[in-house]
Motif scaffolding. Sequence first.
Motif, PDB file in Angstrom:
ATOM      1  N   ALA A 119       0.796  -1.186   0.042  1.00  0.00           N
ATOM      2  CA  ALA A 119       0.082   0.030  -0.155  1.00  0.00           C
ATOM      3  C   ALA A 119       0.787   1.320   0.109  1.00  0.00           C
ATOM      4  O   ALA A 119       0.724   2.312  -0.717  1.00  0.00           O
ATOM      5  CB  ALA A 119      -0.978  -0.120   1.358  1.00  0.00           C
ATOM      6  N   ARG A 120       1.814   1.346   0.937  1.00  0.00           N
ATOM      7  CA  ARG A 120       2.828   2.269   0.815  1.00  0.00           C
ATOM      8  C   ARG A 120       3.528   2.559  -0.328  1.00  0.00           C
ATOM      9  O   ARG A 120       3.963   3.835  -0.765  1.00  0.00           O
ATOM     10  CB  ARG A 120       3.888   2.086   2.032  1.00  0.00           C
ATOM     11  N   SER A 121       3.687   1.585  -0.934  1.00  0.00           N
ATOM     12  CA  SER A 121       4.595   1.692  -2.533  1.00  0.00           C
ATOM     13  C   SER A 121       3.746   2.102  -3.311  1.00  0.00           C
ATOM     14  O   SER A 121       4.139   3.135  -4.274  1.00  0.00           O
ATOM     15  CB  SER A 121       4.930   0.256  -2.753  1.00  0.00           C
ATOM     16  N   ILE A 122       2.350   1.952  -3.326  1.00  0.00           N
ATOM     17  CA  ILE A 122       1.622   2.255  -4.446  1.00  0.00           C
ATOM     18  C   ILE A 122       1.162   3.722  -4.121  1.00  0.00           C
ATOM     19  O   ILE A 122       1.510   4.745  -5.203  1.00  0.00           O
ATOM     20  CB  ILE A 122       0.104   1.632  -4.161  1.00  0.00           C
ATOM     21  N   VAL A 123       1.087   4.379  -2.832  1.00  0.00           N
ATOM     22  CA  VAL A 123       0.735   5.790  -2.775  1.00  0.00           C
ATOM     23  C   VAL A 123       2.068   6.504  -3.004  1.00  0.00           C
ATOM     24  O   VAL A 123       2.181   7.692  -3.606  1.00  0.00           O
ATOM     25  CB  VAL A 123       0.390   6.038  -1.344  1.00  0.00           C
ATOM     26  N   ARG A 124       3.109   6.197  -2.549  1.00  0.00           N
ATOM     27  CA  ARG A 124       4.464   6.822  -3.014  1.00  0.00           C
ATOM     28  C   ARG A 124       4.952   7.019  -4.376  1.00  0.00           C
ATOM     29  O   ARG A 124       5.050   8.016  -4.912  1.00  0.00           O
ATOM     30  CB  ARG A 124       5.573   6.152  -2.049  1.00  0.00           C
ATOM     31  N   THR A 125       4.715   5.876  -4.968  1.00  0.00           N
ATOM     32  CA  THR A 125       4.989   6.054  -6.355  1.00  0.00           C
ATOM     33  C   THR A 125       3.847   6.757  -7.200  1.00  0.00           C
ATOM     34  O   THR A 125       4.466   7.603  -8.158  1.00  0.00           O
ATOM     35  CB  THR A 125       4.684   4.389  -7.040  1.00  0.00           C
ATOM     36  N   PHE A 126       2.569   6.840  -6.766  1.00  0.00           N
ATOM     37  CA  PHE A 126       1.681   7.879  -7.491  1.00  0.00           C
ATOM     38  C   PHE A 126       1.762   9.116  -7.356  1.00  0.00           C
ATOM     39  O   PHE A 126       1.957  10.056  -8.016  1.00  0.00           O
ATOM     40  CB  PHE A 126       0.246   7.169  -6.955  1.00  0.00           C
ATOM     41  N   THR A 127       2.439   9.436  -5.918  1.00  0.00           N
ATOM     42  CA  THR A 127       2.596  10.890  -5.484  1.00  0.00           C
ATOM     43  C   THR A 127       3.807  11.443  -6.331  1.00  0.00           C
ATOM     44  O   THR A 127       3.779  12.474  -6.868  1.00  0.00           O
ATOM     45  CB  THR A 127       2.657  11.095  -4.253  1.00  0.00           C
ATOM     46  N   GLY A 128       4.637  10.358  -6.338  1.00  0.00           N
ATOM     47  CA  GLY A 128       5.945  10.678  -7.076  1.00  0.00           C
ATOM     48  C   GLY A 128       5.626  11.229  -8.572  1.00  0.00           C
ATOM     49  O   GLY A 128       6.633  12.073  -9.023  1.00  0.00           O
ATOM     50  N   ARG A 129       4.777  10.571  -9.029  1.00  0.00           N
ATOM     51  CA  ARG A 129       4.599  10.723 -10.553  1.00  0.00           C
ATOM     52  C   ARG A 129       3.883  11.927 -10.932  1.00  0.00           C
ATOM     53  O   ARG A 129       3.879  12.477 -12.052  1.00  0.00           O
ATOM     54  CB  ARG A 129       4.206   9.591 -11.210  1.00  0.00           C
ATOM     55  N   THR A 130       2.982  12.386 -10.013  1.00  0.00           N
ATOM     56  CA  THR A 130       1.987  13.287 -10.169  1.00  0.00           C
ATOM     57  C   THR A 130       2.171  14.743  -9.310  1.00  0.00           C
ATOM     58  O   THR A 130       1.193  15.268  -8.873  1.00  0.00           O
ATOM     59  CB  THR A 130       0.720  12.786  -9.743  1.00  0.00           C
ATOM     60  N   ARG A 131       3.327  15.023  -9.056  1.00  0.00           N
ATOM     61  CA  ARG A 131       3.460  16.169  -8.062  1.00  0.00           C
ATOM     62  C   ARG A 131       3.093  17.524  -8.936  1.00  0.00           C
ATOM     63  O   ARG A 131       3.002  18.507  -8.159  1.00  0.00           O
ATOM     64  CB  ARG A 131       5.059  16.372  -7.669  1.00  0.00           C
ATOM     65  N   ASP A 132       2.905  17.514 -10.073  1.00  0.00           N
ATOM     66  CA  ASP A 132       2.274  18.652 -10.721  1.00  0.00           C
ATOM     67  C   ASP A 132       1.137  19.023 -10.290  1.00  0.00           C
ATOM     68  O   ASP A 132       0.431  20.198 -10.471  1.00  0.00           O
ATOM     69  CB  ASP A 132       2.335  18.405 -12.068  1.00  0.00           C
ATOM     70  N   PHE A 133       0.312  18.281  -9.499  1.00  0.00           N
ATOM     71  CA  PHE A 133      -1.129  18.599  -9.155  1.00  0.00           C
ATOM     72  C   PHE A 133      -1.086  18.869  -7.549  1.00  0.00           C
ATOM     73  O   PHE A 133      -2.222  18.646  -6.960  1.00  0.00           O
ATOM     74  CB  PHE A 133      -1.947  17.333  -9.451  1.00  0.00           C
ATOM     75  N   GLU A 134       0.009  19.263  -6.897  1.00  0.00           N
ATOM     76  CA  GLU A 134       0.274  19.370  -5.429  1.00  0.00           C
ATOM     77  C   GLU A 134      -0.765  20.517  -5.221  1.00  0.00           C
ATOM     78  O   GLU A 134      -1.214  20.751  -3.926  1.00  0.00           O
ATOM     79  CB  GLU A 134       1.412  19.841  -5.134  1.00  0.00           C
ATOM     80  N   ASP A 135      -1.227  21.290  -5.865  1.00  0.00           N
ATOM     81  CA  ASP A 135      -1.836  22.529  -5.615  1.00  0.00           C
ATOM     82  C   ASP A 135      -3.683  22.299  -5.600  1.00  0.00           C
ATOM     83  O   ASP A 135      -4.382  22.964  -5.133  1.00  0.00           O
ATOM     84  CB  ASP A 135      -1.923  23.735  -6.646  1.00  0.00           C
ATOM     85  N   GLU A 136      -3.859  20.854  -5.957  1.00  0.00           N
ATOM     86  CA  GLU A 136      -5.309  20.666  -6.211  1.00  0.00           C
ATOM     87  C   GLU A 136      -5.745  20.333  -4.757  1.00  0.00           C
ATOM     88  O   GLU A 136      -4.961  19.389  -4.071  1.00  0.00           O
ATOM     89  CB  GLU A 136      -5.459  19.387  -7.180  1.00  0.00           C
ATOM     90  N   PRO A 137      -7.015  20.279  -4.441  1.00  0.00           N
ATOM     91  CA  PRO A 137      -7.472  19.798  -3.181  1.00  0.00           C
ATOM     92  C   PRO A 137      -7.337  18.463  -2.748  1.00  0.00           C
ATOM     93  O   PRO A 137      -7.106  18.139  -1.497  1.00  0.00           O
ATOM     94  CB  PRO A 137      -9.021  20.332  -3.086  1.00  0.00           C
ATOM     95  N   GLU A 138      -7.375  17.495  -3.701  1.00  0.00           N
ATOM     96  CA  GLU A 138      -7.489  16.042  -3.458  1.00  0.00           C
ATOM     97  C   GLU A 138      -5.948  15.850  -3.133  1.00  0.00           C
ATOM     98  O   GLU A 138      -5.934  14.512  -2.628  1.00  0.00           O
ATOM     99  CB  GLU A 138      -7.674  15.483  -4.677  1.00  0.00           C
ATOM    100  N   TRP A 139      -4.918  16.579  -3.345  1.00  0.00           N
ATOM    101  CA  TRP A 139      -3.422  16.146  -2.945  1.00  0.00           C
ATOM    102  C   TRP A 139      -3.452  15.964  -1.519  1.00  0.00           C
ATOM    103  O   TRP A 139      -2.846  15.165  -1.131  1.00  0.00           O
ATOM    104  CB  TRP A 139      -2.546  17.280  -3.351  1.00  0.00           C
ATOM    105  N   GLU A 140      -4.155  16.839  -0.723  1.00  0.00           N
ATOM    106  CA  GLU A 140      -4.243  16.557   0.768  1.00  0.00           C
ATOM    107  C   GLU A 140      -4.797  15.188   1.222  1.00  0.00           C
ATOM    108  O   GLU A 140      -4.193  14.615   2.144  1.00  0.00           O
ATOM    109  CB  GLU A 140      -5.152  17.599   1.323  1.00  0.00           C
ATOM    110  N   ARG A 141      -5.694  14.851   0.575  1.00  0.00           N
ATOM    111  CA  ARG A 141      -6.158  13.042   0.715  1.00  0.00           C
ATOM    112  C   ARG A 141      -4.952  12.350   0.610  1.00  0.00           C
ATOM    113  O   ARG A 141      -5.060  11.554   1.331  1.00  0.00           O
ATOM    114  CB  ARG A 141      -7.331  12.914  -0.273  1.00  0.00           C
ATOM    115  N   LEU A 142      -4.236  12.348  -0.269  1.00  0.00           N
ATOM    116  CA  LEU A 142      -3.071  11.486  -0.545  1.00  0.00           C
ATOM    117  C   LEU A 142      -2.245  11.741   0.613  1.00  0.00           C
ATOM    118  O   LEU A 142      -1.426  10.635   1.090  1.00  0.00           O
ATOM    119  CB  LEU A 142      -2.439  12.013  -1.892  1.00  0.00           C
ATOM    120  N   GLU A 143      -1.939  12.965   1.345  1.00  0.00           N
ATOM    121  CA  GLU A 143      -0.997  13.241   2.130  1.00  0.00           C
ATOM    122  C   GLU A 143      -1.382  12.387   3.412  1.00  0.00           C
ATOM    123  O   GLU A 143      -0.642  11.634   4.325  1.00  0.00           O
ATOM    124  CB  GLU A 143      -0.718  14.514   2.241  1.00  0.00           C
TER     125      GLU A 143
END
Length: 902
Positions: free
Chosen positions: A867-891
């Motif tokens: 599970a941690r690997s999935i989240v970490r990999t996804f956030t690493g590839r999509t950092r361009d969307f850090e300003d979106e409200p949904e980013w907080e859900r990933l954190e």
Amino acid sequence: MDRTSLLQIEKSFIRGTWDITISTSDSPAVQLARKVIGGEFRNALTSPEAHKLIHVQTAEFNGPLGESFNFSVSSDGDLAEQELLRLSLAVAFLHAFIQANWTGPALDFEPLDVITADKSEASLSEDFIKRKAVAELAYGGEPAYHLAAVPVFLRLSQLLLGHPYQHLQTVQWWRLRASLVHQQVLDEPVADSDLLSASLEPLESIFSSEPDLLGRLCLERGRLDHIHSQDKSAAEYFVKAARATGLEYELTGALGKRTKFQQTELSQLVLLAESKLNNDPATPHSTGPPTQNDGPSRAAEERQRPTITALPETLPLNDDTLLEQTEFTSSHPTSADSRLSHVSPKNQPPLHPIDQCIFLSLCLNVKNTSPSHGLTSEQMSPYVARVISHPRNWSVHTMALLLRSRLESSRTRTVERSTLQLQALIDQMPTSDSTLSERLHYFHSVPLPSKWELEKELAIKFVSLGVVKSALEIFERLEMWEEVVKCWGSMERPERGIAIVRDLLEGRKSEADVVLSRGKATAEARRQVQDTSRAAKLWCLLGDLEQEKAVEHYERAWSISKETSGRAMRSLGGHYFARGKYPETIACLRRAVRINPLLARSWFILGCACMRAEDWEGARDAFSRCVAIDEDDGESWSNLASMYLRLGTGARENGGQDKDDGSMTYGGESSKSISFANKMLAFRALKQGLRYSYENWRMWYNYMVVAMDVGELNEACRALGRVVEETSGKVGAESVDEDVLDRLVDAVTRASPNEGDDANSDTPPNPNEGRWLFKSVNNLFERVLLPRISSPRVFRAFARLLMWQNKWEEAIKAHLDAYRNGVAGTMEKGEINVERWREAVHEVEEIVDLLKNFGPRAEGYRWKLQARSIVRTFTGRTRDFEDEPEWERLEVLQDELRKEDE
């Protein structure tokens, strides 16, 4: 005459050999019967007894032939003998016609020798009688072949057999034989009365103790179905004939060599067979060797048997590679449990001629019920080879050589012998190398073509070899003008074909019968006798050639034939159909099928026209007739199913648009208004049609959806697999109907995995749900879907199936495969589509929740790390969307997973 002697004579007629156990008698009827069976047709038909019965009622011959003769028996005298006399003459006429047109040699008498005692009468001519007979032999709108020799003999045989018989039991059998001959004289087969088939049933019980006669009866009954393209029924009769004679046979393999340089022995296809009937061809009615109970009469018969005469020449292959015949090196078949393991493939016993006829008939059925590929000839060859290896009879051996010639015509190394053998069979007809009685002995048990059909076949073979000029000469001599026109067309000179047909119609070119009539002093009315069926066919042919005037020519043909030409209405209907005039097409083709209902193509086009005109009931009836005539027509089965689904819907739906191949895809909201009964009829029709259209994915798709509707989920599962197999290479994941797949998995998982394990349970197994459906659905995933398809929904459906089995780790892996092939798993760095990214976030949350819920159930599975690997990999590839409200859900999700480890 007593009933026993009468039946003995009838059996002799059927067998073609005189039974010498019949008590000698001075009865003229018995003596005449013996002459007919011995092939003495001239003596029989010109005898005083014949002239008493066959005498001309009128010298003018203006009416039908039946009104010109009086065949009725007199009221005084023995009625049984008079009926026997009439049957003897009918058989003599029929066999004389066969001798002149099939077996040869040429007749030594002419029709006028029989019809009138005074041949010099000016009121009659051979040509006039011939043309009148040809015109009367036309049947069901189909013309009879106008160059057939002595056609009046066939017509007189029909008239004699058409009278009532009170004392004879086999008359209906002779009507069947006359009908089989008549069908071969017509251009196209025409349906006989149903009474003909029904009235043959009592004969099976009469001859149940006579294996050879029962075998012949089943064979000839099967031949009638074969002519009418009823292959399934024909096959049943052929097998029934084998059962009646006790024939044992088995198609198996044995080690052998097929070429001269072959070093390794390979398994070769061989037909092992053994007859139970006596193998002496001169005594076909014997069912075993003579016994002490047979008495002196049987012994006398044994001494009087004739020797076998010359047989048709079997041409050698003379190839530098292929052997003349397969050289078997094993004395036993490769199958150890063979019923005929005692029969050596290298040295098989001779077969009785009736059993040889059965094999040739079975061979014909293989040809009719198999697709056109190499397996067909490989299946047929052992049957033919088994018959050719032991020649027993002239007609049977001729038919076997003809079949071998047909099989060899498509192979480079054998095409030369194929053509030469066919030519040799044609050349042997007029010779006297064998007795007439032997040639006629088994004639009715084999589908031997007429002389003109053999020559036509040779000409067609010439065309296939590119020798069109030689073929043209044969067709012109046979006056087969349709084939002549095709030859000129293939030589790129169609105008010559048009000129020939016009010359024939306008009298500038004469056919043979017209040429013969020139210069003869006959009455004007007599010269006007015309074969309207043939004239109508010429007008149809001209319509085919001159499309701009096609309607005019077809209507002229219809008028000339007095509305009896089925060809005219078929052609006109096809003309209208090609131009989209469906009401006119329907009107024409309905007339055509009333005249000749045996032609499946007419019914098919009629069904298509009704379908275009949205006459669903008419289309249903037409396609029903198609499949009744030709059970192998998968396209008609598909269209029939479509019509069942149309009935009751009231309108054409977008989901059911016609395809180029004539099929219609089932679907749309209107499916809800279709009755369950119609859906079941459609389901059965599609199931039958798929036997003959196995690669038609549209039919499989329709079958799948209808199967789901009627609750046949096991069949729907099979159909979905076939659709994917046929279409996944082109459209990939789109080949899977995922809604159907989900419903199949639901049907499995809604039941308990252990349901039905109790042996005492009263619940019967249901192949369409629970553990009974599981095997099919699981096989669908493992064999078909997973090797070909990478679709998230397919993987998720498979995961549900695994969870139902409590296979938690495998189910988690399937969900992970779904994730990797979904939006989140395929999202690359640099993605700018926000909506797509939000969808991916949702998928990440779903897979993490799934790992939390089911990971602990999989013993030893490190789900937290995953599970941690999935989240970490996804956030690493999509950092361009850090300003979106949904980013907080990933954190937040990452924090929760860290706390899980603490």
